[in-house]
Design a protein around this motif. Sequence first.
Motif, PDB file in Angstrom:
ATOM      1  N   ARG A 147       0.835  -1.204   0.000  1.00  0.00           N
ATOM      2  CA  ARG A 147       0.000   0.000   0.000  1.00  0.00           C
ATOM      3  C   ARG A 147       0.869   1.253   0.000  1.00  0.00           C
ATOM      4  N   VAL A 195      -3.154   0.477  -5.511  1.00  0.00           N
ATOM      5  CA  VAL A 195      -2.984   0.689  -6.957  1.00  0.00           C
ATOM      6  C   VAL A 195      -2.944   2.183  -7.230  1.00  0.00           C
ATOM      7  N   ASP A 215      -3.117   5.019 -10.194  1.00  0.00           N
ATOM      8  CA  ASP A 215      -3.527   5.174 -11.583  1.00  0.00           C
ATOM      9  C   ASP A 215      -2.889   6.423 -12.176  1.00  0.00           C
ATOM     10  N   TYR A 259      -1.841   2.268 -15.023  1.00  0.00           N
ATOM     11  CA  TYR A 259      -1.931   2.005 -13.587  1.00  0.00           C
ATOM     12  C   TYR A 259      -0.837   1.021 -13.198  1.00  0.00           C
ATOM     13  N   SER A 265       1.213  -1.134  -9.474  1.00  0.00           N
ATOM     14  CA  SER A 265       1.262  -1.435  -8.044  1.00  0.00           C
ATOM     15  C   SER A 265       2.644  -1.932  -7.670  1.00  0.00           C
ATOM     16  N   SER A 294      -9.913   7.343  -6.225  1.00  0.00           N
ATOM     17  CA  SER A 294     -10.558   6.131  -6.745  1.00  0.00           C
ATOM     18  C   SER A 294     -11.298   5.427  -5.609  1.00  0.00           C
ATOM     19  N   GLU A 345     -12.978   1.673  -3.801  1.00  0.00           N
ATOM     20  CA  GLU A 345     -12.493   0.325  -3.487  1.00  0.00           C
ATOM     21  C   GLU A 345     -12.853  -0.688  -4.576  1.00  0.00           C
ATOM     22  N   GLU A 402     -10.350  -0.348  -7.359  1.00  0.00           N
ATOM     23  CA  GLU A 402      -9.066  -0.885  -6.918  1.00  0.00           C
ATOM     24  C   GLU A 402      -9.085  -2.407  -6.907  1.00  0.00           C
TER      25      GLU A 402
END
Length: 326
Positions: A34, A42, A44, A63, A65, A111, A113, A116
């Motif tokens: 996170r 994530v 973007d 996007y 992670s 954004s 949940e 995501e």
Amino acid sequence: MKQYGKTFPSACLVFLFPFFSYSQTTHDTLTFVRFNSYIGYVIDSVENSKCHCVPFAGENFSYGSLIQLPSSIIVMRMKISNCENFINVPMNPKDVSQLSAAAARIQVSFSDEKTEESLLKKLAGNVAVYKFTDYSGTILRTRAIANSSASSLAVETDFHPFFNLGLGISCRDADHGFFVPNAELGGIYKKHVLTLRVLKNKEPRPIFDNINPIIDFYETSLLYGRTVDGGRVGYAFSTGIGYVWGILRGELLSRQNYFLGTNSTYQEISLSTLGIPLEAKMMIGGIRKFNADLIAFANINTKYPYFGVLICLRIGAIKNSKVRKK
């Protein structure tokens, strides 16, 4: 990999770094990292334009992670608009630290949940089980890999249990004040907080006057609320249902005067009622750290409503494992 902060033209990501590409193969376990409570797991293109967290991705970044692979290597897994497959760019601890510092520029969620969760599934590919951790947990885990096996290390999660012990004061009106020892047991999951609260309200006994009975009553309540993560200071606002019971004073039955005080006897009244507990909590040190809480509380009921403040030592933010399955 070039140093973090150097921009790679997006068209070159495929041709210059073909060994970084990722075509949804199955691994044992992936751990998503996170960025912070606003970006989530994530990032973007909109968020990246605000914080420039992934400057090397170029203008076609869609996007991505931070992911810790089963081999314990940390990569930035990205979707570039002109590439069919995901691209894995290896990240060393310095890269991750610089990325986290850049992510701190984001102070608003862009954004939801559901979006995501959908992107997480795409990034995970055919991996059926994946885990979650915070940036701080990743750094600690990465440093530990050099000296020990990563398989035995715990993964930090979104669930954080806590235990509070505190002391404060409460009152019903200007004439009735009480000392209040307090205990709370609860947990925070994302922005939800559930708390079991136990209070004891006891009237201080006068030094020279003997009063019987002393007002002494308890409260046990279950509260649900929401948290607001403000970084070093977090907030929580909760309400629920509670039960209040104990002893109150009624009419004066007798009084004897002495040189230094009085001896007064009142009617003893039993208190037993349901109420609505309220709580506003300021968590100094943040929601997920060991520290102190300042709590304003109240109980609204038909027989003996009251309110007060508490200062508590919070023992919590215990890190447990959490696994999500697709």
